[in-house]
Design an enzyme around this catalytic site. Structure first.
Site, PDB file in Angstrom:
ATOM      1  N   ARG A 171     -69.566 -15.054  94.002  1.00  0.00           N
ATOM      2  CA  ARG A 171     -70.120 -13.821  94.757  1.00  0.00           C
ATOM      3  C   ARG A 171     -71.138 -12.743  93.199  1.00  0.00           C
ATOM      4  NH1 ARG A 171     -66.173 -12.876  99.002  1.00  0.00           N
ATOM      5  NH2 ARG A 171     -66.050 -15.326  99.116  1.00  0.00           N
ATOM      6  N   LYS A 187     -67.861 -19.162 107.407  1.00  0.00           N
ATOM      7  CA  LYS A 187     -68.821 -19.766 105.882  1.00  0.00           C
ATOM      8  C   LYS A 187     -66.895 -21.082 105.696  1.00  0.00           C
ATOM      9  CE  LYS A 187     -68.294 -17.368 102.686  1.00  0.00           C
ATOM     10  NZ  LYS A 187     -67.965 -15.549 103.927  1.00  0.00           N
ATOM     11  N   ARG A 214     -55.039 -11.658 109.044  1.00  0.00           N
ATOM     12  CA  ARG A 214     -55.368 -11.683 107.942  1.00  0.00           C
ATOM     13  C   ARG A 214     -55.588  -9.666 107.393  1.00  0.00           C
ATOM     14  NH1 ARG A 214     -60.908 -14.791 105.243  1.00  0.00           N
ATOM     15  NH2 ARG A 214     -61.049 -12.881 104.634  1.00  0.00           N
ATOM     16  N   ARG A 248     -60.833 -12.163 114.124  1.00  0.00           N
ATOM     17  CA  ARG A 248     -60.350 -13.641 113.688  1.00  0.00           C
ATOM     18  C   ARG A 248     -59.123 -14.442 113.697  1.00  0.00           C
ATOM     19  NH1 ARG A 248     -62.447 -14.794 107.836  1.00  0.00           N
ATOM     20  NH2 ARG A 248     -62.294 -13.245 107.625  1.00  0.00           N
ATOM     21  N   ARG A 297     -65.900  -4.495 102.809  1.00  0.00           N
ATOM     22  CA  ARG A 297     -65.917  -6.269 101.785  1.00  0.00           C
ATOM     23  C   ARG A 297     -67.798  -6.102 101.894  1.00  0.00           C
ATOM     24  NH1 ARG A 297     -62.367  -9.086 105.713  1.00  0.00           N
ATOM     25  NH2 ARG A 297     -63.268 -11.226 105.308  1.00  0.00           N
TER      26      ARG A 297
HETATM   27  P1  AP5 Z   1     -65.303 -17.253 109.243  1.00  0.00           P
HETATM   28  O1  AP5 Z   1     -65.520 -18.809 108.998  1.00  0.00           O
HETATM   29  O2  AP5 Z   1     -63.280 -17.177 108.963  1.00  0.00           O
HETATM   30  O3  AP5 Z   1     -66.302 -16.240 108.583  1.00  0.00           O
HETATM   31  P2  AP5 Z   1     -66.061 -16.795 106.081  1.00  0.00           P
HETATM   32  O4  AP5 Z   1     -67.244 -16.583 106.558  1.00  0.00           O
HETATM   33  O5  AP5 Z   1     -65.149 -17.251 106.022  1.00  0.00           O
HETATM   34  O6  AP5 Z   1     -65.306 -14.958 106.391  1.00  0.00           O
HETATM   35  P3  AP5 Z   1     -64.310 -14.435 105.327  1.00  0.00           P
HETATM   36  O7  AP5 Z   1     -64.398 -13.349 106.012  1.00  0.00           O
HETATM   37  O8  AP5 Z   1     -63.632 -15.479 105.112  1.00  0.00           O
HETATM   38  O9  AP5 Z   1     -65.607 -14.279 104.267  1.00  0.00           O
HETATM   39  P4  AP5 Z   1     -64.959 -13.451 102.721  1.00  0.00           P
HETATM   40  O10 AP5 Z   1     -66.562 -14.035 101.899  1.00  0.00           O
HETATM   41  O11 AP5 Z   1     -64.787 -12.418 103.646  1.00  0.00           O
HETATM   42  O12 AP5 Z   1     -63.699 -14.162 102.298  1.00  0.00           O
HETATM   43  P5  AP5 Z   1     -62.978 -14.804 101.726  1.00  0.00           P
HETATM   44  O13 AP5 Z   1     -61.623 -15.659 102.509  1.00  0.00           O
HETATM   45  O14 AP5 Z   1     -63.599 -15.917 101.060  1.00  0.00           O
HETATM   46  O15 AP5 Z   1     -65.496 -16.933 110.675  1.00  0.00           O
HETATM   47  C1  AP5 Z   1     -64.890 -15.695 111.009  1.00  0.00           C
HETATM   48  C2  AP5 Z   1     -64.756 -15.574 112.549  1.00  0.00           C
HETATM   49  O16 AP5 Z   1     -66.004 -15.520 113.581  1.00  0.00           O
HETATM   50  C3  AP5 Z   1     -63.932 -16.508 112.263  1.00  0.00           C
HETATM   51  O17 AP5 Z   1     -62.935 -15.981 113.862  1.00  0.00           O
HETATM   52  C4  AP5 Z   1     -64.558 -17.663 113.585  1.00  0.00           C
HETATM   53  O18 AP5 Z   1     -63.802 -18.282 114.133  1.00  0.00           O
HETATM   54  C5  AP5 Z   1     -65.763 -16.791 113.937  1.00  0.00           C
HETATM   55  N1  AP5 Z   1     -66.752 -17.324 114.167  1.00  0.00           N
HETATM   56  C6  AP5 Z   1     -67.753 -18.640 113.187  1.00  0.00           C
HETATM   57  N2  AP5 Z   1     -68.214 -18.656 113.388  1.00  0.00           N
HETATM   58  C7  AP5 Z   1     -68.843 -18.703 114.281  1.00  0.00           C
HETATM   59  C8  AP5 Z   1     -70.153 -18.808 115.680  1.00  0.00           C
HETATM   60  N3  AP5 Z   1     -71.562 -19.430 114.880  1.00  0.00           N
HETATM   61  N4  AP5 Z   1     -70.079 -17.936 116.676  1.00  0.00           N
HETATM   62  C9  AP5 Z   1     -69.575 -16.916 116.860  1.00  0.00           C
HETATM   63  N5  AP5 Z   1     -68.042 -17.383 116.425  1.00  0.00           N
HETATM   64  C10 AP5 Z   1     -68.259 -17.668 115.251  1.00  0.00           C
HETATM   65  O19 AP5 Z   1     -62.777 -13.289  99.915  1.00  0.00           O
HETATM   66  C11 AP5 Z   1     -61.308 -12.705 100.822  1.00  0.00           C
HETATM   67  C12 AP5 Z   1     -60.987 -11.904  99.500  1.00  0.00           C
HETATM   68  O20 AP5 Z   1     -61.315 -11.963  98.591  1.00  0.00           O
HETATM   69  C13 AP5 Z   1     -63.283 -10.769  99.366  1.00  0.00           C
HETATM   70  O21 AP5 Z   1     -62.932  -9.685  99.783  1.00  0.00           O
HETATM   71  C14 AP5 Z   1     -62.120 -10.312  97.236  1.00  0.00           C
HETATM   72  O22 AP5 Z   1     -61.351  -9.751  97.275  1.00  0.00           O
HETATM   73  C15 AP5 Z   1     -61.537 -11.934  96.668  1.00  0.00           C
HETATM   74  N6  AP5 Z   1     -62.894 -13.205  96.772  1.00  0.00           N
HETATM   75  C16 AP5 Z   1     -62.979 -14.073  97.406  1.00  0.00           C
HETATM   76  N7  AP5 Z   1     -63.400 -15.316  96.805  1.00  0.00           N
HETATM   77  C17 AP5 Z   1     -63.815 -14.103  95.524  1.00  0.00           C
HETATM   78  C18 AP5 Z   1     -64.988 -14.652  94.047  1.00  0.00           C
HETATM   79  N8  AP5 Z   1     -65.605 -15.208  94.034  1.00  0.00           N
HETATM   80  N9  AP5 Z   1     -65.127 -13.443  93.278  1.00  0.00           N
HETATM   81  C19 AP5 Z   1     -64.444 -12.581  93.249  1.00  0.00           C
HETATM   82  N10 AP5 Z   1     -63.082 -12.003  94.444  1.00  0.00           N
HETATM   83  C20 AP5 Z   1     -63.800 -12.930  95.530  1.00  0.00           C
END
Ligand code: AP5
Length: 334
Positions: free
Chosen positions: A196, A123, A260, A231, A271
């Site tokens: 979510r 994402k 992270r 990552r 997660r």
């Molecule tokens: P990346 O682009 O960073 O992936 P992402 O989908 O953004 O992953 P996140 O881990 O950030 O998502 P998440 O939803 O778990 O965490 P968030 O921070 O939102 O890519 C990942 C890796 O893959 C990178 O190294 C990249 O280089 C590689 N990559 C990307 N595309 C690629 C490709 N095509 N091919 C190869 N490699 C690739 O949330 C964290 C926490 O916050 C949650 O656990 C929760 O506790 C809280 N939270 C967040 N939002 C909410 C909400 N709405 N409500 C309640 N709690 C929330």
């Protein structure tokens, strides 16, 4: 308790597949209401997820800058909202074609895009490219929460407990945070990682906020785990790297990369569990606008599909009695 932020120690090192959803074919032409009591820090969010994330900084004379930070944290304005409400774009001619100025002047409707997918489905990586191309305001709840944690706010301290366990942070914190950001996104928005859960989706519906498109990135679970543990983030530019798939360009960058705290194999499994138990109700809410994109391909290929979808959406948008063609080439309706 360790913070949900960025550990400075580099570490070495690999879901959910919604049933019966229409998959995007690149070749085709293709209520609850919440009483919100949490207060938030006024810190400017420098998104660690996306350097290119547009953000808003209050400026004198009632103007707002929509821009990015450079490596020193200085504002790089891409456009400015003038006191008369118009937006003057300062970006390249490529972006000008789809600039918020044209949206505000009634030529282009501001886009409302949601992007979703399991942890590490890409994402943030895709949002970097979407923002660069379409100049939308990127609102990533994970980044906003990490900023609250880093600032040590009351909301951040509460959020941290849930993030450590891979659970959803309570709506009382998240909903207000998102709503505040949506209110200052006149050029259109890109919601990343929100909603979510059913209750979060219902909260948006209660505010009469609906996406025009809901992009769902699909990636097999074993790949997601590989992506999480590999990552790394550049705290200077905010760029997302992967030790194997997207390595840093120079030894200097490699030396400063951070990881992270929740990017461990054990935590990503929690997660993923949280994601899979909530995702279906969100998909049901947006079933009319969902586009499934295969995220298990090189990132440029994934982006090409997303770009086509958004351009196609722009082509269908009607504003002020006109039907808009690609990126603002308008055609009068007779
Ligand atoms: P990346 O682009 O960073 O992936 P992402 O989908 O953004 O992953 P996140 O881990 O950030 O998502 P998440 O939803 O778990 O965490 P968030 O921070 O939102 O890519 C990942 C890796 O893959 C990178 O190294 C990249 O280089 C590689 N990559 C990307 N595309 C690629 C490709 N095509 N091919 C190869 N490699 C690739 O949330 C964290 C926490 O916050 C949650 O656990 C929760 O506790 C809280 N939270 C967040 N939002 C909410 C909400 N709405 N409500 C309640 N709690 C929330």
């Amino acid at each position: 308790m360790a913070g949900v932020g960025y550990a400075l120690s580099p570490v070495t090192q690999p879901a959910t597949s919604p049933a019966s959803l229409p998959r995007f074919q690149p070749s085709s032409s293709s209520s609850s209401s919440f009483s919100v009591s949490a207060s938030f820090s006024a810190v400017r969010v420098h998104s660690f997820k996306a350097t290119t994330c547009a953000f808003v900084a209050q400026q004198p004379f009632g103007s707002h800058f929509y821009g990015r930070r450079n490596s020193l944290g200085a504002v790089l304005p891409s456009s400015i909202v003038l006191d008369n409400g118009l937006i003057e774009s300062r970006k390249s001619s490529r972006v000008l074609k789809c600039s918020p100025a044209r949206a505000v002047q009634g030529e282009l409707a501001p886009l409302r895009v949601m992007i979703s997918g399991a942890p590490a489905s890409g994402k943030g990586t895709q949002c970097e490219m979407i923002v660069e191309q379409f100049n939308l305001t990127h609102i990533a709840t994970g980044d906003l929460l990490r900023a609250e944690v880093a600032a040590g706010t009351e909301a951040g301290m509460l959020a941290q407990e849930y993030m450590q366990k891979g659970q959803l942070v309570p709506n009382e914190i998240v909903v207000a945070m998102v709503k505040n950001k949506l209110d200052i996104a006149p050029n259109g928005w890109l919601l990343d990682g929100y909603p979510r859960s059913l209750s979060q989706a219902e909260a948006l519906e209660a505010f009469d906020i609906h996406p025009q498109i809901f992009i769902l990135l699909e990636v097999p679970e074993e790949i997601l785990v590989q992506r999480v543990v590999g990552r790394r983030l550049d705290p200077v530019t905010g760029k997302i790297y992967h030790l194997m798939y997207s390595p840093p360009e120079t030894p200097e960058i490699a030396a400063r990369l951070t990881q992270r705290d929740d990017d461990t194999e054990a935590k990503v499994k929690l997660r993923l569990k949280t994601h899979s138990s909530n995702v279906q109700s969100v998909l049901d809410t947006y079933k009319d606008v969902i586009k499934v994109v295969d995220g298990n391909r090189p990132k440029d290929q994934v982006f090409a599909d997303i770009q086509n979808l958004i351009v196609e959406l722009q082509g269908k948008t009607e504003v002020d009695g006109r039907t808009l063609g690609r990126c603002g080439q308008s055609t009068a309706i007779v």
